[in-house]
Scaffold this motif. Structure first.
Motif, PDB file in Angstrom:
ATOM      1  N   LEU A   1       0.823  -1.214   0.000  1.00 28.76           N
ATOM      2  CA  LEU A   1       0.000   0.000   0.000  1.00 28.76           C
ATOM      3  C   LEU A   1       0.857   1.264   0.000  1.00 28.76           C
ATOM      4  CD1 LEU A   1      -2.927  -0.915   2.420  1.00 28.76           C
ATOM      5  CD2 LEU A   1      -3.127  -0.171   0.048  1.00 28.76           C
ATOM      6  N   MET A   2       1.920   1.256   0.793  1.00 28.27           N
ATOM      7  CA  MET A   2       2.809   2.422   0.847  1.00 28.27           C
ATOM      8  C   MET A   2       3.467   2.670  -0.521  1.00 28.27           C
ATOM      9  SD  MET A   2       2.385   3.774   3.713  1.00 28.27           S
ATOM     10  CE  MET A   2       3.638   4.994   3.585  1.00 28.27           C
ATOM     11  N   LYS A   3       3.881   1.624  -1.175  1.00 32.54           N
ATOM     12  CA  LYS A   3       4.475   1.778  -2.506  1.00 32.54           C
ATOM     13  C   LYS A   3       3.459   2.366  -3.486  1.00 32.54           C
ATOM     14  CE  LYS A   3       7.808  -1.963  -2.023  1.00 32.54           C
ATOM     15  NZ  LYS A   3       8.137  -3.346  -2.397  1.00 32.54           N
ATOM     16  N   MET A   4       2.220   1.861  -3.410  1.00 34.08           N
ATOM     17  CA  MET A   4       1.177   2.354  -4.294  1.00 34.08           C
ATOM     18  C   MET A   4       0.898   3.837  -4.010  1.00 34.08           C
ATOM     19  SD  MET A   4      -2.587   0.730  -5.000  1.00 34.08           S
ATOM     20  CE  MET A   4      -3.488   1.454  -3.653  1.00 34.08           C
ATOM     21  N   ARG A   5       0.815   4.225  -2.740  1.00 32.76           N
ATOM     22  CA  ARG A   5       0.547   5.619  -2.378  1.00 32.76           C
ATOM     23  C   ARG A   5       1.694   6.528  -2.833  1.00 32.76           C
ATOM     24  NH1 ARG A   5      -3.481   7.784  -2.377  1.00 32.76           N
ATOM     25  NH2 ARG A   5      -2.888   9.333  -0.855  1.00 32.76           N
ATOM     26  N   ARG A   6       2.942   6.050  -2.683  1.00 33.29           N
ATOM     27  CA  ARG A   6       4.095   6.850  -3.138  1.00 33.29           C
ATOM     28  C   ARG A   6       4.017   7.095  -4.639  1.00 33.29           C
ATOM     29  NH1 ARG A   6       8.113   3.373  -1.076  1.00 33.29           N
ATOM     30  NH2 ARG A   6       7.483   3.372   1.066  1.00 33.29           N
ATOM     31  N   ALA A   7       3.641   6.076  -5.369  1.00 36.16           N
ATOM     32  CA  ALA A   7       3.511   6.229  -6.826  1.00 36.16           C
ATOM     33  C   ALA A   7       2.405   7.230  -7.166  1.00 36.16           C
ATOM     34  CB  ALA A   7       3.227   4.875  -7.475  1.00 36.16           C
ATOM     35  N   GLU A   8       1.293   7.181  -6.433  1.00 35.00           N
ATOM     36  CA  GLU A   8       0.209   8.140  -6.667  1.00 35.00           C
ATOM     37  C   GLU A   8       0.657   9.566  -6.346  1.00 35.00           C
ATOM     38  OE1 GLU A   8      -2.988   6.629  -4.270  1.00 35.00           O
ATOM     39  OE2 GLU A   8      -3.512   5.066  -5.712  1.00 35.00           O
ATOM     40  N   HIS A   9       1.380   9.724  -5.248  1.00 36.28           N
ATOM     41  CA  HIS A   9       1.881  11.056  -4.876  1.00 36.28           C
ATOM     42  C   HIS A   9       2.864  11.590  -5.918  1.00 36.28           C
ATOM     43  CE1 HIS A   9       0.832  10.611  -0.328  1.00 36.28           C
ATOM     44  NE2 HIS A   9      -0.220  10.797  -1.087  1.00 36.28           N
ATOM     45  N   ARG A  10       3.713  10.711  -6.422  1.00 39.37           N
ATOM     46  CA  ARG A  10       4.645  11.135  -7.474  1.00 39.37           C
ATOM     47  C   ARG A  10       3.892  11.601  -8.709  1.00 39.37           C
ATOM     48  NH1 ARG A  10       9.068   6.750  -6.780  1.00 39.37           N
ATOM     49  NH2 ARG A  10       7.139   5.670  -6.652  1.00 39.37           N
ATOM     50  N   ALA A  11       2.851  10.873  -9.066  1.00 39.50           N
ATOM     51  CA  ALA A  11       2.049  11.248 -10.236  1.00 39.50           C
ATOM     52  C   ALA A  11       1.381  12.605 -10.009  1.00 39.50           C
ATOM     53  CB  ALA A  11       0.999  10.180 -10.538  1.00 39.50           C
TER      54      ALA A  11
ATOM     55  N   HIS B   1       2.451  14.956  -8.005  1.00 44.60           N
ATOM     56  CA  HIS B   1       3.533  15.956  -8.011  1.00 44.60           C
ATOM     57  C   HIS B   1       3.931  16.307  -9.447  1.00 44.60           C
ATOM     58  CE1 HIS B   1       6.965  18.158  -6.509  1.00 44.60           C
ATOM     59  NE2 HIS B   1       7.735  17.491  -7.345  1.00 44.60           N
ATOM     60  N   LEU B   2       4.043  15.295 -10.291  1.00 45.78           N
ATOM     61  CA  LEU B   2       4.387  15.553 -11.687  1.00 45.78           C
ATOM     62  C   LEU B   2       3.311  16.369 -12.386  1.00 45.78           C
ATOM     63  CD1 LEU B   2       5.914  12.123 -12.752  1.00 45.78           C
ATOM     64  CD2 LEU B   2       7.123  14.301 -12.508  1.00 45.78           C
ATOM     65  N   GLU B   3       2.054  16.102 -12.066  1.00 46.01           N
ATOM     66  CA  GLU B   3       0.951  16.863 -12.652  1.00 46.01           C
ATOM     67  C   GLU B   3       1.015  18.321 -12.202  1.00 46.01           C
ATOM     68  OE1 GLU B   3      -2.372  18.013 -14.784  1.00 46.01           O
ATOM     69  OE2 GLU B   3      -1.066  16.270 -15.021  1.00 46.01           O
ATOM     70  N   LEU B   4       1.307  18.548 -10.934  1.00 43.06           N
ATOM     71  CA  LEU B   4       1.456  19.922 -10.434  1.00 43.06           C
ATOM     72  C   LEU B   4       2.605  20.639 -11.135  1.00 43.06           C
ATOM     73  CD1 LEU B   4       0.885  19.522  -6.588  1.00 43.06           C
ATOM     74  CD2 LEU B   4      -0.579  20.724  -8.213  1.00 43.06           C
ATOM     75  N   GLN B   5       3.720  19.947 -11.302  1.00 36.70           N
ATOM     76  CA  GLN B   5       4.852  20.544 -12.019  1.00 36.70           C
ATOM     77  C   GLN B   5       4.480  20.871 -13.461  1.00 36.70           C
ATOM     78  OE1 GLN B   5       7.989  17.648 -11.378  1.00 36.70           O
ATOM     79  NE2 GLN B   5       8.979  19.027  -9.916  1.00 36.70           N
TER      80      GLN B   5
END
Length: 160
Positions: free
Chosen positions: A60-70, A72-76
């Protein structure tokens, strides 16, 4: 599973709806699998339950990190888009100012009025450009003498 997801996406597309990105579909699928796993964990006891819980938490933590990265990339991406739009607006404004300045003519190109030429006969654009030249400011309004300044101040104070 990929074939099924693709077909579901095609059906949505045919209905005029936007299909979800594959990563979001997989995230939903994984989340549903985790729900099913929690039921399985509830039936286990002791070390086996604990081991399954730790494994699920790690996943779950890995999945959440991937979602947060996505996210973050969208915000950038949005920030870059906003910056590009701002730069384009600045370029457009600069072009507009340059065109306006070109239509008024360059201040350095303004001819000096002839000594016998009446001020009223000079075009307004030429007057404005000539008056903007720093060296002509004193010619427009000569500096006051100390006596003139004192008289002006007395008159001003009396009026107010």
């Amino acid at each position: 599973m990929v074939k099924f997801l693709y077909e579901q996406g095609e059906e949505l597309k045919a209905q005029g709806k936007e299909r979800m990105p594959v990563n979001e579909v997989l995230s939903l699928w994984l989340s549903s699998r985790f729900v099913a796993t929690t039921r399985e964990i509830a039936t286990l006891d002791g070390e086996a339950a604990w081991k399954k819980q730790r494994q699920m938490c790690d996943d779950l933590m890995k999945m959440r990190r991937a979602e947060h990265r996505a996210e973050h990339l969208e915000l950038q991406r949005r920030e870059v888009q906003i910056e590009e739009e701002r730069l384009e607006m600045e370029r457009t404004e600069k072009k507009r100012r340059d065109r306006q300045a070109a239509s008024l003519g360059s201040i350095g190109d303004v001819p000096e009025p002839e000594p016998d030429q009446r001020w009223e006969d000079i075009p307004d654009e030429t007057k404005i450009a000539w008056a903007r030249k720093p060296e002509n400011i004193d010619r427009i309004k000569p500096p006051m003498t100390e006596e003139e300044h004192l008289a002006y101040m007395r008159e001003y104070l009396r009026a107010h």
